[in-house]
Design a protein around this motif. Structure first.
Motif, PDB file in Angstrom:
ATOM      1  N   ASP A  45      -2.042  -1.506   8.640  1.00  0.00           N
ATOM      2  CA  ASP A  45      -3.422  -1.101   8.361  1.00  0.00           C
ATOM      3  C   ASP A  45      -4.054  -0.475   9.611  1.00  0.00           C
ATOM      4  O   ASP A  45      -3.776  -0.900  10.725  1.00  0.00           O
ATOM      5  CB  ASP A  45      -4.241  -2.321   7.930  1.00  0.00           C
ATOM      6  CG  ASP A  45      -5.641  -1.915   7.537  1.00  0.00           C
ATOM      7  OD1 ASP A  45      -5.773  -1.135   6.583  1.00  0.00           O
ATOM      8  OD2 ASP A  45      -6.589  -2.334   8.208  1.00  0.00           O
ATOM      9  N   GLU A  99       0.829  -1.205   0.000  1.00  0.00           N
ATOM     10  CA  GLU A  99       0.000   0.000   0.000  1.00  0.00           C
ATOM     11  C   GLU A  99       0.868   1.262   0.000  1.00  0.00           C
ATOM     12  O   GLU A  99       0.468   2.298  -0.528  1.00  0.00           O
ATOM     13  CB  GLU A  99      -0.899   0.001   1.255  1.00  0.00           C
ATOM     14  CG  GLU A  99      -1.716   1.264   1.394  1.00  0.00           C
ATOM     15  CD  GLU A  99      -2.725   1.232   2.540  1.00  0.00           C
ATOM     16  OE1 GLU A  99      -3.233   0.140   2.859  1.00  0.00           O
ATOM     17  OE2 GLU A  99      -3.009   2.288   3.109  1.00  0.00           O
ATOM     18  N   ARG A 114      -8.581  -1.421  -0.390  1.00  0.00           N
ATOM     19  CA  ARG A 114      -7.858  -1.889  -1.573  1.00  0.00           C
ATOM     20  C   ARG A 114      -8.033  -3.397  -1.766  1.00  0.00           C
ATOM     21  O   ARG A 114      -7.983  -4.165  -0.808  1.00  0.00           O
ATOM     22  CB  ARG A 114      -6.366  -1.542  -1.466  1.00  0.00           C
ATOM     23  CG  ARG A 114      -5.961  -0.156  -1.898  1.00  0.00           C
ATOM     24  CD  ARG A 114      -6.601   1.004  -1.238  1.00  0.00           C
ATOM     25  NE  ARG A 114      -6.622   1.008   0.199  1.00  0.00           N
ATOM     26  CZ  ARG A 114      -6.136   1.972   0.961  1.00  0.00           C
ATOM     27  NH1 ARG A 114      -5.571   3.016   0.418  1.00  0.00           N
ATOM     28  NH2 ARG A 114      -6.233   1.942   2.276  1.00  0.00           N
ATOM     29  N   ASP A 164      -0.293  -4.746   3.210  1.00  0.00           N
ATOM     30  CA  ASP A 164      -0.532  -3.446   3.822  1.00  0.00           C
ATOM     31  C   ASP A 164       0.279  -3.517   5.108  1.00  0.00           C
ATOM     32  O   ASP A 164      -0.118  -4.186   6.066  1.00  0.00           O
ATOM     33  CB  ASP A 164      -2.027  -3.242   4.105  1.00  0.00           C
ATOM     34  CG  ASP A 164      -2.282  -1.880   4.741  1.00  0.00           C
ATOM     35  OD1 ASP A 164      -1.302  -1.197   5.087  1.00  0.00           O
ATOM     36  OD2 ASP A 164      -3.461  -1.512   4.888  1.00  0.00           O
ATOM     37  N   GLU A 171      -5.826  -5.747   0.925  1.00  0.00           N
ATOM     38  CA  GLU A 171      -6.731  -5.651   2.074  1.00  0.00           C
ATOM     39  C   GLU A 171      -7.906  -6.625   1.880  1.00  0.00           C
ATOM     40  O   GLU A 171      -8.090  -7.569   2.642  1.00  0.00           O
ATOM     41  CB  GLU A 171      -7.235  -4.216   2.258  1.00  0.00           C
ATOM     42  CG  GLU A 171      -6.121  -3.259   2.671  1.00  0.00           C
ATOM     43  CD  GLU A 171      -6.551  -1.803   2.794  1.00  0.00           C
ATOM     44  OE1 GLU A 171      -6.011  -1.124   3.677  1.00  0.00           O
ATOM     45  OE2 GLU A 171      -7.390  -1.325   2.008  1.00  0.00           O
TER      46      GLU A 171
HETATM   47 MG    MG Z   1      -4.867  -0.352   4.877  1.00  0.00          MG
END
Ligand code: MG
Ligand code: AHM
Length: 340
Positions: A117, A92, A279, A114, A283
């Motif tokens: 997150d 990300e 995403r 990610d 994710e």
């Molecule tokens: Mg995230």
């Protein structure tokens, strides 16, 4: 497998079941676990080591990065790039895919992640997490391109997250169920604490950011309105609500006690030219694989999440996941609205 066994021993044993397994996958999971332990350590120390607060940068999605977003991304790269387990990495926090340094030994997996997150929660000491998705790299490709990463979620060979909460818990699926490993900080090992995790089917708990209600589409408005009517309404029971603003923590709650999580597209999101907030590649897809492997369901509202054909690395999607019957109900409301 024996409760209390280490994550390393668990993956070695799993690999024994695969003919011709080289140990690369075990090595890869070990690399990810090392990164997670280092991130966990920093999340845990927070202000003591000066890692809280904003970085002076934005990511490719125009979002203000936190210091820990940047540091966690660096730790993932550092843990993965030299060990010969991956052919490339995407995250990300990086505009495009990360190519391994010249001369680094290449492996046959691609990782999407990610690194941290839920970063809006870092500075207020609420749970955050690392999400990861693992794909097979195409045979014989020395330097993968972005297109090599753009596979539907059904092609993931493994997926998981590490939750940095009161305990640090790594949750993993390799395609045959979901297992949880709790970090024992005394000797720095993830130990198996739960196997064959199932999303409880009976649930009366939903998670959505209610502050966007005025922007919602009709199917979401209908589902939540019915939940809010409680015993007097069509559902005939009272619902509870949670919103942590950390998808990892929400998914962990759902894997533990059931429920439904929704981050739908809405009029405001579409007005900004986006298809959702979360995403797809690092994710929604890994979480969808975990939830399906635990007997739940994950959809965009119109399509099974794992079957969405991606067309870009940072693609966004509406996300609805959790206990199967609730997710199917929301999907059916979308179908009915589309048929009108
Ligand atoms: Mg995230
Ligand atoms: P991030 O990757 O920038 O942290 O954003 C993803 C997070 C999810 O963990 C969470 O569900 C959502 O953003 C919260 O968004 P909002 O603040 O709009 O409620």
């Amino acid at each position: 497998m024996r409760i209390g066994t280490t994550l390393t021993n668990y993956t070695i044993n799993k690999q024994k079941g695969f003919q011709g397994a080289s140990g690369t996958f075990t090595g890869l999971l070990n690399d990810i676990a090392v990164a997670c332990k280092r991130i966990s350590d920093l999340v845990n120390k927070g202000d003591l080591v000066g890692v809280l607060g904003a970085a002076e940068s934005e990511n490719v999605q125009g979002e203000q990065q936190k210091k820990l977003d940047v540091i966690s991304n660096d730790l993932m790269i550092e843990a993965l790039q030299h060990n010969g387990h991956i052919a490339g990495l995407a995250s990300e926090e990086m505009d495009t895919i990360y190519h391994l340094p010249e001369g680094a030994q290449r492996g046959n997996y691609l990782v999407l992640c990610d690194p941290l997150d839920g970063s809006s929660n870092i500075d207020v000491n609420v749970s955050v997490g690392t999400i990861f998705s693992i794909l097979k790299a195409p045979e014989g490709v020395e330097k993968p391109t972005e297109a090599d990463f753009l596979k539907p979620g059904t092609e993931q060979v493994a997926a998981g997250y590490c939750l940095y909460g009161p305990a640090t818990i790594l949750v993993l699926t390799t395609g045959d169920g979901v297992s949880m490993f709790t970090l024992n900080r005394d000797f720095g090992e993830f130990l198996l604490t739960r196997e064959d995790v199932r999303v409880p089917e009976e649930t009366a708990e939903f998670a959505i950011n209610m502050s966007y209600r005025r922007h919602w589409d009709a199917p979401i408005e209908r589902y939540i309105a019915e939940c809010l009517e409680g015993e007097q309404g069509v559902r005939g029971k009272n619902f509870n609500m949670r919103w942590i603003a950390s998808m990892v923590a929400e998914v962990h709650r759902i894997l533990t006690r059931g429920g439904i999580f929704m981050y739908p597209a809405d009029a405001k999101i579409r007005a900004s030219g986006k298809a959702g907030k979360l995403r797809l590649m690092y994710e929604a897809n890994p979480m969808a694989m975990l939830i399906e492997q635990a007997g739940g369901a994950a959809t965009t509202g119109r399509q099974r999440m794992l079957e969405v054909e991606p067309d870009e690395l940072h693609q966004r999607v509406p996300v609805i996941l959790g206990s199967r019957s609730e997710v199917e109900r929301v999907a059916s409301y979308h179908d009915e609205a589309a048929a009108d």
